[in-house]
Enzyme design. Structure first.
Site, mmCIF file in Angstrom:
data_model
loop_
_atom_site.group_PDB
_atom_site.id
_atom_site.type_symbol
_atom_site.label_atom_id
_atom_site.label_comp_id
_atom_site.label_asym_id
_atom_site.label_seq_id
_atom_site.Cartn_x
_atom_site.Cartn_y
_atom_site.Cartn_z
ATOM 1 N N GLU A 171 -0.860 59.520 -63.581
ATOM 2 C CA GLU A 171 -0.957 58.368 -62.902
ATOM 3 C C GLU A 171 0.379 57.848 -63.134
ATOM 4 O OE1 GLU A 171 -2.191 56.345 -61.179
ATOM 5 O OE2 GLU A 171 -4.041 57.586 -60.955
ATOM 6 N N SER A 172 1.650 56.814 -62.643
ATOM 7 C CA SER A 172 2.333 56.663 -62.374
ATOM 8 C C SER A 172 3.412 55.447 -62.737
ATOM 9 C CB SER A 172 3.441 58.300 -61.793
ATOM 10 O OG SER A 172 3.382 57.585 -60.002
ATOM 11 N N PRO A 175 11.060 53.118 -52.079
ATOM 12 C CA PRO A 175 10.819 52.883 -50.710
ATOM 13 C C PRO A 175 10.034 51.636 -50.180
ATOM 14 C CG PRO A 175 10.030 54.308 -52.337
ATOM 15 C CD PRO A 175 11.182 54.088 -52.647
ATOM 16 N N LYS A 190 2.172 58.140 -71.623
ATOM 17 C CA LYS A 190 3.398 59.072 -71.127
ATOM 18 C C LYS A 190 3.637 59.695 -72.919
ATOM 19 C CE LYS A 190 4.704 61.113 -68.304
ATOM 20 N NZ LYS A 190 3.961 61.923 -67.320
ATOM 21 N N TYR A 229 1.265 52.544 -69.057
ATOM 22 C CA TYR A 229 2.177 53.284 -68.259
ATOM 23 C C TYR A 229 2.552 54.064 -69.697
ATOM 24 C CZ TYR A 229 4.625 57.079 -66.278
ATOM 25 O OH TYR A 229 6.165 57.989 -65.904
ATOM 26 N N HIS A 255 8.495 43.487 -68.033
ATOM 27 C CA HIS A 255 9.552 44.478 -67.773
ATOM 28 C C HIS A 255 10.521 44.879 -68.248
ATOM 29 C CE1 HIS A 255 11.885 44.225 -63.483
ATOM 30 N NE2 HIS A 255 11.382 45.583 -64.413
ATOM 31 N N THR A 257 8.646 60.430 -68.788
ATOM 32 C CA THR A 257 10.338 59.616 -68.270
ATOM 33 C C THR A 257 10.437 58.708 -69.003
ATOM 34 O OG1 THR A 257 9.648 57.732 -67.598
ATOM 35 C CG2 THR A 257 7.454 58.453 -69.208
ATOM 36 N N ASP A 258 12.256 58.775 -69.365
ATOM 37 C CA ASP A 258 12.795 57.778 -70.063
ATOM 38 C C ASP A 258 12.061 56.329 -70.484
ATOM 39 O OD1 ASP A 258 12.546 56.523 -67.523
ATOM 40 O OD2 ASP A 258 14.930 55.912 -67.774
ATOM 41 N N GLU A 259 10.769 56.508 -70.624
ATOM 42 C CA GLU A 259 10.597 54.554 -70.076
ATOM 43 C C GLU A 259 9.574 54.984 -72.044
ATOM 44 O OE1 GLU A 259 7.810 53.089 -67.563
ATOM 45 O OE2 GLU A 259 9.310 53.460 -65.850
HETATM 46 P P1 NAD Z 1 3.321 60.217 -58.386
HETATM 47 O O1 NAD Z 1 2.002 59.118 -58.685
HETATM 48 O O2 NAD Z 1 3.714 59.984 -56.895
HETATM 49 O O3 NAD Z 1 2.520 61.865 -57.962
HETATM 50 C C1 NAD Z 1 0.984 61.708 -58.702
HETATM 51 C C2 NAD Z 1 0.572 63.090 -58.271
HETATM 52 O O4 NAD Z 1 -0.772 63.518 -59.681
HETATM 53 C C3 NAD Z 1 0.044 62.884 -56.977
HETATM 54 O O5 NAD Z 1 0.063 63.683 -55.979
HETATM 55 C C4 NAD Z 1 -2.120 62.763 -57.934
HETATM 56 O O6 NAD Z 1 -3.365 62.794 -57.168
HETATM 57 C C5 NAD Z 1 -1.958 63.802 -58.482
HETATM 58 N N1 NAD Z 1 -3.125 63.380 -59.979
HETATM 59 C C6 NAD Z 1 -3.311 62.125 -60.905
HETATM 60 N N2 NAD Z 1 -3.945 61.885 -61.379
HETATM 61 C C7 NAD Z 1 -5.010 63.133 -61.143
HETATM 62 C C8 NAD Z 1 -5.750 63.729 -62.029
HETATM 63 N N3 NAD Z 1 -6.348 63.244 -62.233
HETATM 64 N N4 NAD Z 1 -5.575 65.399 -61.726
HETATM 65 C C9 NAD Z 1 -4.776 65.739 -60.637
HETATM 66 N N5 NAD Z 1 -4.106 65.189 -60.266
HETATM 67 C C10 NAD Z 1 -3.580 64.260 -60.240
HETATM 68 O O7 NAD Z 1 3.901 60.504 -58.889
HETATM 69 P P2 NAD Z 1 5.516 61.304 -59.369
HETATM 70 O O8 NAD Z 1 6.326 60.376 -59.402
HETATM 71 O O9 NAD Z 1 5.937 62.318 -58.858
HETATM 72 O O10 NAD Z 1 5.579 61.775 -60.579
HETATM 73 C C11 NAD Z 1 5.414 62.880 -61.272
HETATM 74 C C12 NAD Z 1 5.658 63.204 -63.405
HETATM 75 O O11 NAD Z 1 6.703 63.620 -63.459
HETATM 76 C C13 NAD Z 1 5.007 61.687 -64.245
HETATM 77 O O12 NAD Z 1 4.391 62.563 -64.877
HETATM 78 C C14 NAD Z 1 5.390 61.200 -64.569
HETATM 79 O O13 NAD Z 1 5.520 60.042 -65.267
HETATM 80 C C15 NAD Z 1 6.896 61.843 -64.223
HETATM 81 N N6 NAD Z 1 8.632 61.213 -63.888
HETATM 82 C C16 NAD Z 1 8.323 60.706 -62.755
HETATM 83 C C17 NAD Z 1 9.529 59.894 -62.414
HETATM 84 C C18 NAD Z 1 9.833 59.279 -61.100
HETATM 85 O O14 NAD Z 1 11.045 57.837 -61.692
HETATM 86 N N7 NAD Z 1 9.347 58.788 -60.386
HETATM 87 C C19 NAD Z 1 10.150 59.865 -63.752
HETATM 88 C C20 NAD Z 1 10.270 60.247 -65.261
HETATM 89 C C21 NAD Z 1 9.039 60.753 -64.346
HETATM 90 O O1 TDX Z 2 8.910 45.367 -55.094
HETATM 91 C C1 TDX Z 2 9.346 45.663 -56.269
HETATM 92 N N1 TDX Z 2 10.691 45.062 -56.411
HETATM 93 C C2 TDX Z 2 11.046 45.237 -57.679
HETATM 94 O O2 TDX Z 2 12.200 44.461 -57.981
HETATM 95 C C3 TDX Z 2 8.581 46.867 -57.179
HETATM 96 C C4 TDX Z 2 8.533 47.760 -57.029
HETATM 97 C C5 TDX Z 2 9.971 46.969 -58.807
HETATM 98 N N2 TDX Z 2 10.555 46.369 -58.757
HETATM 99 C C6 TDX Z 2 12.198 46.284 -59.707
HETATM 100 C C7 TDX Z 2 10.655 46.775 -61.263
HETATM 101 C C8 TDX Z 2 11.718 47.727 -62.035
HETATM 102 O O3 TDX Z 2 12.995 47.513 -62.733
HETATM 103 O O4 TDX Z 2 12.018 47.851 -59.759
HETATM 104 C C9 TDX Z 2 12.073 48.957 -60.821
HETATM 105 C C10 TDX Z 2 11.906 50.337 -60.249
HETATM 106 O O5 TDX Z 2 10.825 49.826 -60.096
HETATM 107 P P1 TDX Z 2 9.760 50.429 -59.956
HETATM 108 O O6 TDX Z 2 10.118 51.791 -58.570
HETATM 109 O O7 TDX Z 2 8.348 50.560 -59.980
HETATM 110 O O8 TDX Z 2 10.023 51.960 -60.847
HETATM 111 P P2 TDX Z 2 10.366 51.676 -62.855
HETATM 112 O O9 TDX Z 2 9.172 50.923 -63.624
HETATM 113 O O10 TDX Z 2 10.831 51.835 -62.940
HETATM 114 O O11 TDX Z 2 9.148 53.364 -63.370
HETATM 115 C C11 TDX Z 2 9.625 54.234 -62.853
HETATM 116 O O12 TDX Z 2 10.663 55.050 -63.096
HETATM 117 C C12 TDX Z 2 10.369 55.963 -64.579
HETATM 118 C C13 TDX Z 2 8.579 55.088 -61.651
HETATM 119 O O13 TDX Z 2 7.134 54.649 -61.397
HETATM 120 C C14 TDX Z 2 7.952 56.084 -63.144
HETATM 121 O O14 TDX Z 2 6.434 56.679 -62.817
HETATM 122 C C15 TDX Z 2 9.123 56.525 -64.656
HETATM 123 O O15 TDX Z 2 8.614 57.603 -64.982
#
Ligand code: NAD
Ligand code: TDX
Length: 330
Positions: free
Chosen positions: A79-80, A188, A150, A146, A272, A119-121
Site C-alpha cells: 500500500e503506497s 498525475p 515501510k 505508510y 506532512h 522508500t526514502d520516507e
Molecule cells: P502502487 O500503489 O502503484 O502499486 C502497488 C501494487 O501492489 C498494486 O498493483 C497493488 O495492487 C499491489 N498490492 C497491494 N497490496 C497487495 C497485496 N496484499 N498483495 C499483492 N499485491 C498487492 O505503488 P508504487 O508507487 O508502484 O510503489 C511500488 C513500491 O515502490 C512500493 O513498495 C513503494 O513503497 C515503493 N516506492 C514507491 C515510490 C513512489 O514514488 N511511488 C518511491 C519509492 C519507493
Molecule cells: O493533491 C496533492 N497535492 C499536494 O500538494 C497531492 C496528492 C499531493 N500533494 C503534495 C504532498 C507531497 O508533499 O505533493 C507531494 C507528493 O505527494 P504524493 O504524490 O502523495 O507523494 P509522497 O507523499 O511524497 O509519497 C510518494 O513518494 C514516496 C509515494 O506516494 C510513496 O509511495 C513513496 O514512498
C-alpha cells in the site's frame, strides 16, 4: 531465468516488467498482485513472457508456491499512498509488514535471491532550508503509518539477512513519476485535473520539497542492484531532482498552456514531511548507475503527453479518487 515480481501491476512494478521485457530477453516474469484499487492488469503488456497471478502477498501458501518456481524475487507490493494511510492504516500493516514477512519466510525456505523495494520516507524529513541529504546511515524516523510500515519492513529484511542468511538487497528511492502512476499521486492528479478543466490542488503553502526521479531510472537502478549489488547492502536511489510542490504544479500548468499560478491551496496533510533529498553517490560509484531522464521539465512534458494519450487507462480511477479527496478535505 524466472523472476517473481510482487506488486507488478502497480505503477513502478508494471514499468519494471516493461523494462525487463525490453532489455532482458533471457528473463520471464511472474507477477503476483492482488489487483487492489492501485493495481491494474491493463498496466501490463500482453506478452507470453509475462504471467499474472492474482493473489495476496500476505498469503503464505500462494507466496510459497510462486517463490518455489522463481530464481529471484523483486518485492514491490505495498500500500503506497500516505493520504490513505492517514485515513485507514490497517491494509498498510497487513500488506507492507505481514506481506514482507511472508516473502522473507518463503525466500528463506527456498534460498531464493530477494530485492526489497523501499522508500526514502523511512528517514523522515529534512529541514526545508539547507543542503543535508539522506544517506544509508541516516537514522530511521518515519512520520506516517505508510512510512512506518515501510520502515518496519526494511528492518525485517535486514534481520532475515543477518539472522537467517537470506540473500537480500534493499533500496530506498525518492519520489517517482512517469506513465501508469495512479491519479491519486501529486503529478498525475494535477495533470488529469487540468485535462478535466479543474484547478490543481496544492497542500498548505506548497513549499514541501520532493526529490523527483523518473520511474525508468529507478527501475534501471533496481536492475543494477540485482546484477551487481552486494548481498545485505542498502542502496539509496535518487537523481538530484529536488523541487517544491508549487514549482512542480506551476511547471505542469505552464507546459499545459495555463497560467502557472492557476492552482488552489487546500488544507495541509497532517504530519506532512517537509523535504526529502537523496545522496545516491554509492549507487553511482559502486554500481556505475547514472540517471538517463534527470531533466524534470522534459520528463513532466513526456508524462503530460502520456496522460493526454491514455485517458482510457486513467479515467476509471479519476472520479472515485476525487470523491475520496473531497471526503478528506484535500
Ligand atoms: P502502487 O500503489 O502503484 O502499486 C502497488 C501494487 O501492489 C498494486 O498493483 C497493488 O495492487 C499491489 N498490492 C497491494 N497490496 C497487495 C497485496 N496484499 N498483495 C499483492 N499485491 C498487492 O505503488 P508504487 O508507487 O508502484 O510503489 C511500488 C513500491 O515502490 C512500493 O513498495 C513503494 O513503497 C515503493 N516506492 C514507491 C515510490 C513512489 O514514488 N511511488 C518511491 C519509492 C519507493
Ligand atoms: O493533491 C496533492 N497535492 C499536494 O500538494 C497531492 C496528492 C499531493 N500533494 C503534495 C504532498 C507531497 O508533499 O505533493 C507531494 C507528493 O505527494 P504524493 O504524490 O502523495 O507523494 P509522497 O507523499 O511524497 O509519497 C510518494 O513518494 C514516496 C509515494 O506516494 C510513496 O509511495 C513513496 O514512498
Amino acid at each position: 531465468m524466472r523472476l517473481l515480481v510482487t506488486g507488478g501491476a502497480g505503477f513502478i512494478g508494471a514499468n519494471f516488467v516493461r523494462l525487463t521485457l525490453a532489455e532482458r530477453p533471457d528473463v520471464d516474469v511472474t507477477v503476483l498482485d492482488l489487483l487492489t484499487y492501485a493495481g491494474s492488469a491493463s498496466s501490463l503488456p500482453d506478452d507470453a513472457r509475462v504471467t499474472l497471478v492474482k493473489g495476496d502477498v500476505a498469503d503464505a501458501e500462494t507466496v510459497e508456491a510462486l517463490v518455489g518456481e522463481a530464481d529471484a524475487v523483486v518485492h514491490f507490493a505495498a500500500e503506497s499512498h500516505n493520504d490513505n494511510s492517514l485515513d485507514d492504516p490497517s491494509p498498510f500493516i497487513r500488506t507492507n509488514l505481514v506481506g514482507t514477512f511472508t516473502v522473507l519466510e518463503a525466500v528463506r525456505r527456498h534460498g531464493t535471491r530477494l530485492h526489497h523495494v523501499s522508500t526514502d520516507e523511512v528517514y523522515g524529513d529534512l529541514p526545508l532550508d539547507g543542503d543535508q541529504r539522506f544517506t544509508r546511515d541516516t537514522p530511521y524516523r518515519p512520520s506516517s503509518p505508510y512510512s512506518a510500515s515501510k520502515a518496519g519492513a526494511d528492518h525485517l529484511v535486514r534481520a532475515w539477512v543477518r539472522s537467517f542468511g537470506v540473500d537480500a538487497t534493499l533500496s530506498n528511492c525518492s519520489n517517482n513519476y512517469g506513465p501508469y502512476q495512479h491519479v491519486e499521486k501529486l503529478i498525475p492528479r494535477q495533470i488529469t485535473n487540468v485535462l478535466d478543466g479543474v484547478r490543481p490542488k496544492v497542500y498548505g503553502e506548497g513549499r514541501n520539497v520532493r526529490d523527483w526521479i523518473h520511474v525508468d531510472d529507478h527501475n534501471a537502478a533496481v536492475w543494477s542492484i540485482l546484477d551487481r549489488g552486494r548481498i545485505g547492502e542498502t542502496y539509496l536511489i535518487g537523481a538530484d531532482g529536488e523541487a517544491d510542490n508549487r514549482t512542480v504544479v506551476s511547471t505542469i500548468l505552464e507546459l499545459m498552456g495555463q497560467d502557472p499560478d492557476a492552482y488552489d491551496r487546500v488544507p495541509d496533510r497532517p504530519g506532512h514531511d517537509l523535504r526529502y533529498a537523496i545522496d545516491a553517490s554509492r549507487l553511482r560509484k559502486e554500481l556505475g548507475w547514472e540517471p538517463r531522464h534527470a531533466d524534470l521539465r522534459a520528463g513532466l512534458a513526456a508524462t503530460i503527453d502520456w496522460y493526454r494519450e491514455n485517458e482510457p487507462w486513467w479515467r476509471p480511477q479519476k472520479l472515485e479518487t476525487e470523491l475520496r479527496y473531497r471526503r478528506l478535505g484535500r
